[in-house]
Design a protein around this motif. Structure first.
Motif, PDB file in Angstrom:
ATOM      1  N   ASP A   1       0.880  -1.169   0.000  1.00 29.96           N
ATOM      2  CA  ASP A   1       0.000   0.000   0.000  1.00 29.96           C
ATOM      3  C   ASP A   1       0.919   1.220   0.000  1.00 29.96           C
ATOM      4  OD1 ASP A   1      -1.622   2.146   0.547  1.00 29.96           O
ATOM      5  OD2 ASP A   1      -2.748   1.185   2.173  1.00 29.96           O
ATOM      6  N   GLY A   2       0.951   1.952  -1.122  1.00 33.43           N
ATOM      7  CA  GLY A   2       1.890   3.070  -1.268  1.00 33.43           C
ATOM      8  C   GLY A   2       1.405   4.372  -0.671  1.00 33.43           C
TER       9      GLY A   2
ATOM     10  N   GLY B   1      -4.662   4.409   7.237  1.00 37.20           N
ATOM     11  CA  GLY B   1      -4.623   2.944   7.310  1.00 37.20           C
ATOM     12  C   GLY B   1      -5.963   2.275   7.057  1.00 37.20           C
ATOM     13  N   GLY B   2      -6.925   3.007   6.503  1.00 36.28           N
ATOM     14  CA  GLY B   2      -8.251   2.424   6.263  1.00 36.28           C
ATOM     15  C   GLY B   2      -8.222   1.290   5.246  1.00 36.28           C
ATOM     16  N   HIS B   3      -7.580   1.546   4.099  1.00 40.11           N
ATOM     17  CA  HIS B   3      -7.465   0.473   3.101  1.00 40.11           C
ATOM     18  C   HIS B   3      -6.577  -0.654   3.635  1.00 40.11           C
ATOM     19  CE1 HIS B   3      -8.748   3.594   0.063  1.00 40.11           C
ATOM     20  NE2 HIS B   3      -9.442   2.556  -0.340  1.00 40.11           N
TER      21      HIS B   3
ATOM     22  N   GLY C   1       3.484  -1.029   4.046  1.00 34.73           N
ATOM     23  CA  GLY C   1       2.734   0.225   3.960  1.00 34.73           C
ATOM     24  C   GLY C   1       3.704   1.386   3.898  1.00 34.73           C
ATOM     25  N   LEU C   2       3.547   2.228   2.866  1.00 32.93           N
ATOM     26  CA  LEU C   2       4.417   3.404   2.708  1.00 32.93           C
ATOM     27  C   LEU C   2       3.581   4.667   2.771  1.00 32.93           C
ATOM     28  CD1 LEU C   2       6.636   2.974  -0.506  1.00 32.93           C
ATOM     29  CD2 LEU C   2       7.443   3.006   1.853  1.00 32.93           C
ATOM     30  N   ASP C   3       4.125   5.716   3.323  1.00 35.34           N
ATOM     31  CA  ASP C   3       3.529   7.052   3.187  1.00 35.34           C
ATOM     32  C   ASP C   3       4.651   8.061   3.381  1.00 35.34           C
ATOM     33  OD1 ASP C   3       0.307   8.141   3.496  1.00 35.34           O
ATOM     34  OD2 ASP C   3       1.929   9.600   3.756  1.00 35.34           O
TER      35      ASP C   3
ATOM     36  N   ARG D   1       4.883  -4.352   7.523  1.00 35.31           N
ATOM     37  CA  ARG D   1       6.013  -3.435   7.722  1.00 35.31           C
ATOM     38  C   ARG D   1       5.575  -2.048   7.273  1.00 35.31           C
ATOM     39  NH1 ARG D   1       9.527  -7.991   5.038  1.00 35.31           N
ATOM     40  NH2 ARG D   1       7.464  -8.916   5.156  1.00 35.31           N
ATOM     41  N   LEU D   2       5.662  -1.070   8.177  1.00 33.21           N
ATOM     42  CA  LEU D   2       5.287   0.307   7.846  1.00 33.21           C
ATOM     43  C   LEU D   2       6.540   1.138   7.683  1.00 33.21           C
ATOM     44  CD1 LEU D   2       2.359   1.003  10.341  1.00 33.21           C
ATOM     45  CD2 LEU D   2       2.202   1.047   7.837  1.00 33.21           C
TER      46      LEU D   2
END
Ligand SMILES: C[S@@+](CC[C@H](N)C(=O)[O-])C[C@H]1O[C@@H](n2cnc3c(N)ncnc32)[C@H](O)[C@@H]1O
Length: 319
Positions: free
Chosen positions: A29-30, A35-37, A53-55, A75-76
């Motif tokens: 998840d880019g 974090g809903g999706h 998860g990336l942001d 992994r965030l």
């Protein structure tokens, strides 16, 4: 911070339905946001799956971590989705089964007056989504030429009267720099009829935000690099809220699904290029009226999906 209020995910179940082909697979998840999706994706996957998860926004990563809690599959990481293949490779996650991109800003970023994304509150004109976006909106307004400002306003926001507003910014900054949202708002109020004011302000603020964060450049990079990070049959799911971004996604999918780039009057293919993608959404997917009525942000959402063509070799070479 109540992380469940960070952002209401748009087309949440639909996006996950499209994304997941393998319940024990590897997903990225880019655009984690609140974090809903991501939360829905993790619910859909089995115990052997792995998810990154990336942001670019460290506050988003913190909020998502708080929302999801301990989950050994996740992994965030704070980072740009333009570099997602590099991040996934670093965690040994290639090739991926699916990539999700939910573009733009989160409601939380928009609603936080301190970050300067909104014209509704007085705040410094910052608009940086993350620490790596160097230049603030105030700095752009202070140093861009009239032509550059007009281009930014027109391309990023399709702003009515982009030229007039650009000229007014240049005039205003001769006496004092435009540093706060209320100052920019006042300048626009003087030029715009009241019935168009809200639209022009939101287009103008959106255009500045897109430029500050190089959002179109990031989209271009992620589109051109991420296909190589997918396994054949792996999926790229993109939700766009801006017509310019959606048009680019549509065009990219179309070009990559066509393969051969020879002129139509060539009797045989000379370029040897084969399709790298197969488009799965023949028609763009939009939110239902029901979803829009509870989440007005869903109105402009456009979801498109493509999968990496299975005729390609895993190394990404065209056959
Ligand atoms: C629409 S929100 C995502 C919301 C999320 N899907 C959810 O369910 O809460 C978009 C997010 O993408 C992030 N973002 C925008 N551009 C990015 C980029 N180039 N790289 C990484 N994150 C980005 C923003 O910081 C924001 O948190």
């Amino acid at each position: 911070m109540n992380s469940t209020l960070f952002h209401t995910p748009v087309l949440a179940e639909t996006a996950i339905d499209w994304l997941v082909t393998e319940t024990e697979g590897k997903y990225l998840d880019g655009t984690v946001g609140g974090g809903g999706h991501l939360e829905r994706l993790l619910k859909r996957l089995g115990p052997a799956a792995s998810v990154m998860g990336l942001d670019r926004d460290p506050q988003a990563i913190a909020a998502a971590g708080e929302r999801i809690g301990d989950d050994g599959r996740l992994r965030l990481k704070q980072g740009l989705f333009g570099e997602l293949v590099h991040h996934a490779a670093g965690e040994g996650m290639l090739p991926l089964d699916g990539i999700l991109l939910d573009l733009g800003v989160s409601s939380r970023q928009l609603d936080d007056p301190a970050r300067g994304f909104t014209y509704r509150e007085d705040a410094p004109l910052d608009m940086r989504m993350g620490p790596e976006s160097g230049t603030t909106a105030a700095e752009l307004l202070a140093r861009c030429s009239e032509e550059e400002l007009e281009r930014i306003f027109r391309d990023g926001g399709e702003v009515r009267d982009a030229g007039r507003i650009a000229r007014a910014v240049i005039r205003a900054r001769r006496s004092a720099p435009l540093e706060r949202s209320v100052e920019l708002r006042r300048l626009v109020e003087e030029l715009t009829p009241p019935k168009h004011l809200t639209k022009v302000l939101s287009q103008l603020f959106q255009a500045l935000r897109i430029e500050v964060n190089d959002e179109l450049g990031q989209l271009e990079t992620v589109l051109t690099t991420s296909v190589d990070g997918l396994r054949p049959g792996g999926r790229l799911v993109v939700i766009a809220y801006h017509s310019l971004e959606d048009r680019r996604v549509k065009q990219f999918f179309r070009d990559e699904a066509r393969g051969c780039t020879c002129p139509p009057d060539f009797p045989v293919c000379a370029c040897g290029a084969v399709p790298r993608l197969r488009v799965l959404t023949r028609r763009v997917v939009k939110a239902s009226q029901e979803e829009i009525s509870v989440n007005p942000r869903a109105r402009s959402a456009r979801l498109r999906v493509a999968e990496r063509a299975v005729t390609e070799s895993v190394e990404g070479k065209r056959e």
